[in-house]
Design an enzyme around this catalytic site. Structure first.
Site, short mmCIF file in Angstrom:
data_model
loop_
_atom_site.label_atom_id
_atom_site.label_comp_id
_atom_site.label_asym_id
_atom_site.label_seq_id
_atom_site.Cartn_x
_atom_site.Cartn_y
_atom_site.Cartn_z
N GLY A 16 0.65 -1.04 0.08
CA GLY A 16 -0.19 -0.01 0.03
C GLY A 16 0.96 1.33 0.09
N THR A 17 1.01 1.71 1.13
CA THR A 17 2.16 2.69 1.38
C THR A 17 2.26 4.22 0.98
OG1 THR A 17 4.39 1.59 2.15
CG2 THR A 17 4.36 2.80 0.02
#
Lengths: 217, 286
Positions: A16-17
């Site tokens: 995701g991040t």
């Protein structure tokens, strides 16, 4: 932002991040959130550390498919330790970034991972490099990446100043990450920061309840 | 760099030899009215927790084939080495074979080093194999064990990423089990508390997930000792319905009393048979 980086299109566990790296006077700050998700629906781990130490003063952070990122960083770590023994000196930050770039570029059809490499070396001091999905290598004074980075382009462009002090830089990185984590559903958890200078690499964790708040009633 | 793995041939990538044939078979099968068999999945709730002296691994025992329970009491906690065990979720054949291959390679490695194998080694071997097959091997694993560096617990995803954590859950019931862990996990628990926590986490998966069910198996690994408790808790005994309100087991009888169906008429017809031929054939039982 490359469409392939959206969480639902990455097979398996994705990071995701939101990741970033910023250069300041005398060092770099590299930071990330701590969430790993599956299909953008389930948080498979709320405490992963995306900052990987590939050498004493060189860190890289992972984005994209967690399996691909872990495999590539482990390969790069091995290659760099071998290189530092061959050259009898610590590797350059650009060398570390190049190793990641080669792996990403040569295997671009199979991999779905991007990286930010930051560190300190004797030749050029503190540096930040970004290796994108297809294997492009670019050096920048600061850089953001990951799905959550789209929400903070305006913030970092407005608030970045060259030659910040260490505290100013850490606050800048923390604020940027907190804003992205607040708006992106696949970024979250705690903030991991590593401050790399000539003397040491210091790992700082900002837990969820200590994150800076922005009009959160 | 010599590696002592004999069983696994080192060929690059996934072998796609049969894909063309499979596609043709599938296309022709529908014409003939046949259904292509699907891989049996284990549905599953598996989990693990690190406690004071070691790790506790837990699993349910239901294997499903689509909507039907194929095996009511299958064993999902696989042996890797005397001090390392691995729970498997996903495609049953994949978890079985993957753990057996790594167990075999690890034994050769352990004989070569002359030391008890480490959990990190098993983790590396598993993740490298799963990454090589790019997620086509549907094995999601919870790997736990105790070695010279203490107790370790890893979760390994089908695409080859791993997490090293104090508590992990996998499988279709992982959300229910993780809810129990997030509520009650504490670092440095006693063995009984850890066993009760894992039992409750698996029970959460069994009662709230359709793909998990039957009994709860536990495996308690500590330094020098392994307790393989199968079954640890028979949460679902056939014919025993536990009353929700007062938790007293009520025996459910599925047989009908003689006389339930009224008989109106009865006719008996004797069947006359004639003995035509008698032969004796001796069986060789040596």
């Amino acid at each position: 932002e490359h469409p392939k980086m959206s969480a639902s299109q990455v097979k398996g566990v994705s990071t995701g991040t939101t990741i970033l790296a910023v250069r300041f006077r005398g060092g770099v700050v590299i930071g990330s959130d701590s969430r790993a998700s599956i299909g953008g629906e389930y948080v498979s781990s709320r405490v992963i550390n995306k900052l990987v130490q590939v050498h004493d003063r060189i860190f890289c952070c992972m984005a994209g498919s967690l399996a691909d990122a872990q495999a590539v960083t482990k390969m790069a770590k091995f290659q760099l330790s071998f290189l530092s023994i061959q050259m009898e000196s610590p590797p350059l930050v650009k060398a570390a970034a190049s190793v990641l770039k080669e792996l990403c570029y040569r295997n671009k059809d199979e991999l779905q991972a991007g990286f930010i490499t930051a560190g300190w070396d004797k030749k050029k001091g503190p540096q930040v490099y970004t290796v994108s999905l297809g294997g492009m290598l670019v050096s920048q004074p600061f850089t953001i990446a990951g799905s959550g980075s789209t929400f903070i382009y305006g913030y970092v462009d407005a608030k970045y100043k060259p030659d910040m002090s260490r505290e100013e830089c850490m606050q800048f990185a923390t604020n940027a990450l907190a804003l992205a984590m607040g708006r992106d559903n696949v970024s979250g958890g705690v903030i991991h920061l590593v401050v790399i200078t000539e003397d040491k690499a210091e790992h700082v964790i900002v837990p969820g309840n200590k994150l800076p708040k922005f009009h959160d009633e | 760099m010599a590696t002592a793995s004999v069983l696994q041939a080192r060929s690059a990538g996934f072998s796609f030899e049969n894909c063309k044939r499979n596609a043709l078979v599938e296309a022709n099968a529908t014409d003939l009215g046949l259904r292509v068999p699907t891989a049996r999945k284990t549905g599953t709730t598996i989990c693990g927790v690190v406690y004071k002296d070691g790790v506790v691994l837990g699993a349910d025992t239901r294997a499903t084939e689509g909507m039907i329970v194929a095996d009511k009491n299958c064993s999902k906690i696989h042996y890797i080495s005397p001090n390392i065990y691995c729970c498997g979720a996903g495609t049953a054949a994949d978890t079985e074979m993957t753990t057996q291959i790594i167990s075999s390679n690890l034994e050769l490695h352990s004989l070569s080093t002359g030391r008890l194998p480490r959990v990190a080694t098993a983790n590396r071997m598993l993740k490298q194999m799963l990454f090589r097959y790019q997620g086509y091997i549907g094995a999601a694993l919870v790997l736990g064990g105790v070695d010279c560096n203490g107790p370790h617990l890893y979760s390994i995803y089908p695409h080859g990423s791993t997490d090293k954590l104090p508590y992990v859950t996998m499988g279709s019931g992982s959300l229910a089990a993780m809810a129990v862990f997030e509520d009650r996990y504490m670092p440095d628990m006693e063995e009984e508390d850890a066993k009760r926590l894992v039992r409750d986490a698996i029970a959460g998966g069994i009662f709230n997930d359709l793909g998990s069910g039957s009994n709860i198996d536990l495996c308690v690994i500590s330094k020098g000792k392994v307790d393989y408790l199968r079954p640890h808790d028979e949460a679902n005994k056939k014919g025993v319905r536990v009353n929700e309100l007062d938790a007293r087991p009520q025996a459910g009888s599925y047989k009908y009393k003689c006389g339930t169906t009224g008989v109106l008429t009865k006719a008996v017809t004797p069947l006359h048979t004639e003995l035509v031929e008698e032969t004796i054939q001796t069986m060789d039982t040596s």
